[in-house]
Design an enzyme around this catalytic site. Structure first.
Site, PDB file in Angstrom:
ATOM      1  N   ASP A 132     -15.604  27.620  37.622  1.00 48.36           N
ATOM      2  CA  ASP A 132     -14.463  28.282  37.003  1.00 48.36           C
ATOM      3  C   ASP A 132     -14.982  29.187  35.893  1.00 48.36           C
ATOM      4  OD1 ASP A 132     -11.728  28.768  36.823  1.00 48.36           O
ATOM      5  OD2 ASP A 132     -11.449  27.256  35.270  1.00 48.36           O
ATOM      6  N   TYR A 135     -14.148  32.337  32.906  1.00 44.26           N
ATOM      7  CA  TYR A 135     -13.301  32.473  31.705  1.00 44.26           C
ATOM      8  C   TYR A 135     -13.298  33.969  31.431  1.00 44.26           C
ATOM      9  CZ  TYR A 135     -12.111  30.922  26.817  1.00 44.26           C
ATOM     10  OH  TYR A 135     -11.533  30.645  25.592  1.00 44.26           O
ATOM     11  N   HIS A 169      -6.918  36.386  27.828  1.00 48.87           N
ATOM     12  CA  HIS A 169      -6.798  34.921  27.783  1.00 48.87           C
ATOM     13  C   HIS A 169      -7.744  34.325  26.741  1.00 48.87           C
ATOM     14  CE1 HIS A 169      -6.546  30.728  28.961  1.00 48.87           C
ATOM     15  NE2 HIS A 169      -7.837  30.711  29.212  1.00 48.87           N
ATOM     16  N   ARG A 215      -8.685  28.701  16.889  1.00 46.23           N
ATOM     17  CA  ARG A 215      -9.560  29.023  15.754  1.00 46.23           C
ATOM     18  C   ARG A 215      -8.958  30.203  14.992  1.00 46.23           C
ATOM     19  NH1 ARG A 215     -12.517  27.984  20.272  1.00 46.23           N
ATOM     20  NH2 ARG A 215     -12.547  30.174  20.834  1.00 46.23           N
ATOM     21  N   GLU A 269      -2.903  26.977  34.970  1.00 45.08           N
ATOM     22  CA  GLU A 269      -3.748  28.150  34.765  1.00 45.08           C
ATOM     23  C   GLU A 269      -3.685  28.963  36.055  1.00 45.08           C
ATOM     24  OE1 GLU A 269      -7.687  26.946  33.428  1.00 45.08           O
ATOM     25  OE2 GLU A 269      -6.946  26.834  31.361  1.00 45.08           O
ATOM     26  N   GLU A 291      -4.934  31.649  38.477  1.00 45.64           N
ATOM     27  CA  GLU A 291      -6.248  32.234  38.701  1.00 45.64           C
ATOM     28  C   GLU A 291      -6.362  32.769  40.124  1.00 45.64           C
ATOM     29  OE1 GLU A 291      -9.483  29.708  37.503  1.00 45.64           O
ATOM     30  OE2 GLU A 291      -8.343  28.796  35.865  1.00 45.64           O
ATOM     31  N   ASP A 336      -5.319  25.934  38.243  1.00 42.33           N
ATOM     32  CA  ASP A 336      -6.279  24.986  37.659  1.00 42.33           C
ATOM     33  C   ASP A 336      -5.578  24.183  36.571  1.00 42.33           C
ATOM     34  OD1 ASP A 336      -8.822  23.839  37.480  1.00 42.33           O
ATOM     35  OD2 ASP A 336      -9.358  25.123  35.789  1.00 42.33           O
ATOM     36  N   ARG A 343      -4.111  19.684  28.114  1.00 40.17           N
ATOM     37  CA  ARG A 343      -4.673  20.325  26.921  1.00 40.17           C
ATOM     38  C   ARG A 343      -5.080  19.342  25.827  1.00 40.17           C
ATOM     39  NH1 ARG A 343      -6.301  25.008  28.981  1.00 40.17           N
ATOM     40  NH2 ARG A 343      -4.578  26.211  29.846  1.00 40.17           N
ATOM     41  N   GLN A 390      -8.298  17.597  27.011  1.00 36.91           N
ATOM     42  CA  GLN A 390      -9.364  18.591  26.937  1.00 36.91           C
ATOM     43  C   GLN A 390      -9.823  18.812  25.491  1.00 36.91           C
ATOM     44  OE1 GLN A 390      -8.067  22.373  28.517  1.00 36.91           O
ATOM     45  NE2 GLN A 390      -9.909  23.459  27.872  1.00 36.91           N
ATOM     46  N   TYR A 435     -13.929  17.985  24.684  1.00 35.28           N
ATOM     47  CA  TYR A 435     -14.695  19.134  25.193  1.00 35.28           C
ATOM     48  C   TYR A 435     -15.857  19.599  24.329  1.00 35.28           C
ATOM     49  CZ  TYR A 435     -12.975  23.134  22.459  1.00 35.28           C
ATOM     50  OH  TYR A 435     -12.732  24.033  21.475  1.00 35.28           O
ATOM     51  N   LYS A 487      -9.415  18.652  33.163  1.00 40.82           N
ATOM     52  CA  LYS A 487      -9.177  19.533  34.307  1.00 40.82           C
ATOM     53  C   LYS A 487      -9.549  18.909  35.653  1.00 40.82           C
ATOM     54  CE  LYS A 487      -9.831  23.721  31.576  1.00 40.82           C
ATOM     55  NZ  LYS A 487      -8.834  24.679  32.081  1.00 40.82           N
ATOM     56  N   THR A 496      -7.066  20.602  41.094  1.00 41.22           N
ATOM     57  CA  THR A 496      -7.058  22.068  41.119  1.00 41.22           C
ATOM     58  C   THR A 496      -6.418  22.445  42.442  1.00 41.22           C
ATOM     59  OG1 THR A 496      -9.136  22.145  39.874  1.00 41.22           O
ATOM     60  CG2 THR A 496      -8.494  24.149  41.052  1.00 41.22           C
ATOM     61  N   THR A 527      -8.257  31.637  33.874  1.00 33.71           N
ATOM     62  CA  THR A 527      -6.873  32.050  33.650  1.00 33.71           C
ATOM     63  C   THR A 527      -6.763  33.560  33.537  1.00 33.71           C
ATOM     64  OG1 THR A 527      -6.604  30.016  32.411  1.00 33.71           O
ATOM     65  CG2 THR A 527      -4.862  31.658  32.186  1.00 33.71           C
ATOM     66  N   GLU A 577      -0.582  29.753  26.164  1.00 33.39           N
ATOM     67  CA  GLU A 577      -0.402  31.086  25.572  1.00 33.39           C
ATOM     68  C   GLU A 577       1.072  31.482  25.502  1.00 33.39           C
ATOM     69  OE1 GLU A 577      -3.563  33.841  27.488  1.00 33.39           O
ATOM     70  OE2 GLU A 577      -3.492  31.978  28.651  1.00 33.39           O
TER      71      GLU A 577
END
Lengths: 384, 384
Positions: free
Chosen positions: B112, B114, B119, B128, B183, B185, B217, B221, B224, B228, B237, B241, B328, B342
C-alpha cells in the site's frame, strides 16, 4: 541462481526436521527429513512409513503437511520415530551434502515482530539518545509489521547489495546501501489456518504453529532510516529475508521449553497464558569463520504464543504458510546482540563478499542439545 | 460466509473486465468477462474464442492469465473484442446478478502506497498540527509499506469491526475500534513476475501490470494510532482490505490516460518516465445511498509506474498476483477526500450496519466513460 549450501548438521534420530530438496540429476523437489547427516526421501518412503498420509508429500513441498493440522503432524512424527532407525529406512537416505535444499513451503504472509526488549532498547538509544528508548505501546503489545513474503529465500541464496535513496547531508543521494546489516531471528511457520474475524487464543498456538526456522532479516539501515517515517520499514528490508532450509517442529522442541521473562506491566487478558513458555535457543552469528555474537532467544520479551494471539486479535485470519518472526534477538550483554547496528553502534556494516551464518542450538531440559539448521548468505556487489 | 453482492455494472462491449465467478448451483469457480450486464463464461467459451490459450482459464481464477504475460493478454483481448458481439457468444452469457463473484486471483504480496499529496498533507495536519505535514522523504519517493495479503477480500464480504488496544487518557484500553474508517484507493494487479535483484524500470510498467481494481483499505484509526510507532500500520489495517471483483485491464483504459501532476523537486532518474501518465478516474464513496466524497485519482502525486519502479529499485522481485494500491486518494477540495478521517477531521466514523460502496469511473479522451466495478462492504458488529 547458484545456491551456496552449508555443511550438513547432524540432527540425530529424534529431531526429524523437515525440508524440501532436489536430488542430484533431478528436477522436481521432494520432501525430506533430516536423519543424522542424511536426508530421508519422504516423498518416496511415505507409502511405507505413513501409507494413509502419503499424499501429503506428493508435491515435494511441506504445504500439504502444514495444512493437514496437528493430528496429522503427530501421526507422521510418531511413524517416523518408530521407523527411521529400522533396516528399511537405509535405502531412502542420501547424504544431505549431496542434495540441493530449496525453500520448503510456500510463504503466505510474512510478519516480523520487534519482540526483544534489549534490541528495541539498544536501537532506541542509538537513534533517539535524548528520548525514551521504547515507544509508549511497546510493553503493552508485541509491535509487528508485515514484510515481503515474495523475497523470503532459502539459506545459501546470494544476497545482492540493494540500492536506494539515503540522506546525504542536507540532501538525498542514490546508490548501494552503505549500511547492510543482519538481523538474527527465529521464525514460526503456521500450518493450520484460522477463520477471518475469529482471533486465535494464546492457548491455541500449538494447534496452528507447525515449527520454526532460523531467520536472517537483512536490512539496509540507511535506506530504512530515510523511508520509514511514518509507515515503517519497506525497501530497507524487502530485498531479501533468508530462512534456514530445515523446519524443526514444535513437537521436537517440547523439552526445550523454558520460562519467558517476567512481564511488567501485566499484559492484557488476551496475552495471558495459563502456562507461558518460550524456547531455550542460543543463536550464533558468524561473519566468515568469526563468531561475532550469541543472542539468547529465551530473553525475548514477548513469547511466540503472544505474538500469534496479538497478530489475530483484530480478526485477521491465518493461512497455511504464514511466517512470523521474532524480530532481532538481542540479549542483555554486548556480545549477545542480534544486529551489527547494535554491535558496532552504527559504525561498521557488511562488506561485499562477507558470508553471514546464523545458527541456533536448542538446549533441552536434560542437558542435550539440538542443532537447528543454519541460515547462510553471502553478500554480492550491487548491480552497477 | 455470506457475500453481499451489489448490482451489476454495464460494462459495454469493449471494457471486457475479468472476474472469477461461481454459477448458480455450481461449486468450482470459472473465469468470467463482463459483457454489458452479463458475465461471459470464458472457462467454457475459451476453446472457441482462444483455443490455443484455453488452458489459461481452466482453474477458474485469473492466475494463469496473469502469469502468461503481455502478449497473451493482448491475444485474448483481441479475440474477445472480435467475438463477443457475434451470435456464438450469447450461449455463454449469464446475468452477472445471478452469479457469485469471488476473489479473482491469488493475492501474493500486498503493498500500500501513500501517494496522494492532498491525503498525506491532510493527515499530517490533523496528527501533527504544529509540525511539517509531509515527512522529509515524501517528495523524493513514493512512501509505501506491506499490508496483509491474506485478508484481501472480495467486494461484498462483511467487515467485522475489529477489536484492539487503544490509548485511553493516560492508560490503555481494549475493545472494538471506535474509529472505523474507509480508504478509497486504486489497486494495480501484477501479472508478469520479475527476477530477484533486477529492478523494473518505469518504462516497463505495462509489461508487468495487468490491470486494476477499486480498493477499500479499511482502517481502525485508534488501533493504528497506538501501535504504529516506529514500524507502521499493522492490526489497524490487517483485518480486511476489500477489492472490487472486476479486474479492468490497462489495455481497456488506454484512452483514459492523462497527465500526472507536476513534480517538484524533480524525482531521481529511476522515477523519470519519457512519457509519464496517470489515469483519469473519479472515485465515489457512498455510505448507504449518500455520496460523501468524489476523490479524483489523477491528482495522486506519484504515478502507477513510479510506484512499481520504486517498489523494485532495491531488487525486490515481483510475483504474479502482487497487488499494489495507491493509498488513499484525496483531491484538493473538501468533498474530494478519500477517508472519513479527513472528511470529519477525526470526529465521526462508521457505525455498525453502515454499507460503504466505492465506485470508480474512467473518463476517456473522447468523452465516453467506463464504469469500473464497485467495492462494497457492510460493517458487522464486533464479536462479543
Amino acid at each position: 541462481m547458484v545456491v551456496e549450501q552449508g555443511v550438513s548438521t547432524d540432527f540425530g534420530h529424534t529431531t526429524l526436521p523437515y525440508c524440501s530438496f532436489v536430488g542430484t540429476g533431478e528436477k522436481r523437489p521432494k520432501v525430506g527429513v533430516g536423519v543424522g547427516t542424511d536426508v530421508l526421501d519422504l516423498t518416496a518412503a511415505a507409502a511405507r512409513v505413513v501409507p494413509e498420509r502419503a499424499a501429503l508429500f506428493a508435491d515435494g513441498t511441506l504445504d500439504a503437511l502444514l495444512g493437514a493440522g496437528r493430528a496429522a503432524w503427530g501421526e507422521v512424527r510418531d511413524a517416523l520415530l518408530a521407523w527411521v532407525t529400522g533396516p528399511a529406512a537405509a535405502r531412502y537416505l542420501v547424504p544431505a551434502s549431496d542434495v540441493e535444499l530449496v525453500l520448503p513451503f510456500t510463504v503466505a504472509d510474512y510478519v516480523d515482530f520487534y519482540a526483544s526488549e534489549h534490541h528495541a532498547t539498544n536501537v532506541g538509544r542509538i537513534f533517539r539518545p535524548d528520548g525514551e528508548a521504547l515507544s509508549p505501546a511497546w510493553k503493552h503489545l508485541p509491535i509487528g509489521y508485515h514484510g515481503r513474503a515474495g523475497t523470503v529465500v532459502v539459506s545459501g541464496t546470494p544476497v545482492r547489495r540493494p540500492s536506494g535513496q539515503r540522506r546525504a547531508g542536507e540532501g538525498v543521494s542514490f546508490g548501494p546501501t552503505a549500511k547492510l546489516d543482519v538481523e538474527a531471528e527465529i521464525g514460526f511457520v503456521v500450518g493450520t489456518p484460522s477463520v477471518l474475524g475469529q482471533p486465535v487464543s494464546v492457548e491455541d498456538v500449538e494447534q496452528h504453529v507447525f515449527g520454526l526456522c532460523v531467520v536472517n532479516d537483512w536490512s539496509a539501515r540507511d535506506v530504512q532510516a530515510f523511508e520509514y517515517v511514518p509507515l515503517g520499514p519497506f525497501l530497507g528490508k524487502s530485498f531479501a529475508t533468508s530462512v534456514s532450509p530445515w523446519i524443526v517442529t514444535l513437537a521436537a522442541l517440547d523439552e526445550a521449553r523454558t520460562d519467558p521473562p517476567t512481564q511488567h506491566p501485566r499484559p492484557m487478558d488476551y496475552l495471558q497464558a495459563d502456562a507461558p513458555w518460550t524456547l531455550d535457543l542460543e543463536l550464533t552469528i558468524r561473519i566468515g569463520d568469526t563468531v561475532v555474537s550469541r543472542p539468547p532467544f529465551a530473553t525475548t520479551y514477548w513469547t511466540p504464543a503472544q505474538m500469534l494471539a496479538h497478530l489475530t486479535i483484530n480478526g485477521a485470519s491465518l493461512r497455511t504458510g504464514d511466517l512470523f518472526a521474532s524480530g532481532t534477538v538481542s540479549g542483555p550483554d554486548a556480545d549477545q546482540v542480534g544486529s551489527l547496528l547494535e554491535l558496532h553502534h552504527d559504525t561498521t556494516y557488511l562488506d561485499d563478499g562477507d558470508t553471514v551464518t546464523i545458527s541456533a542450538t536448542a538446549r533441552l531440559a536434560d542437558g542435550r542439545q539440538i542443532e537447528l539448521g543454519d541460515v547462510v548468505g553471502t553478500v554480492h556487489p550491487a548491480t552497477a
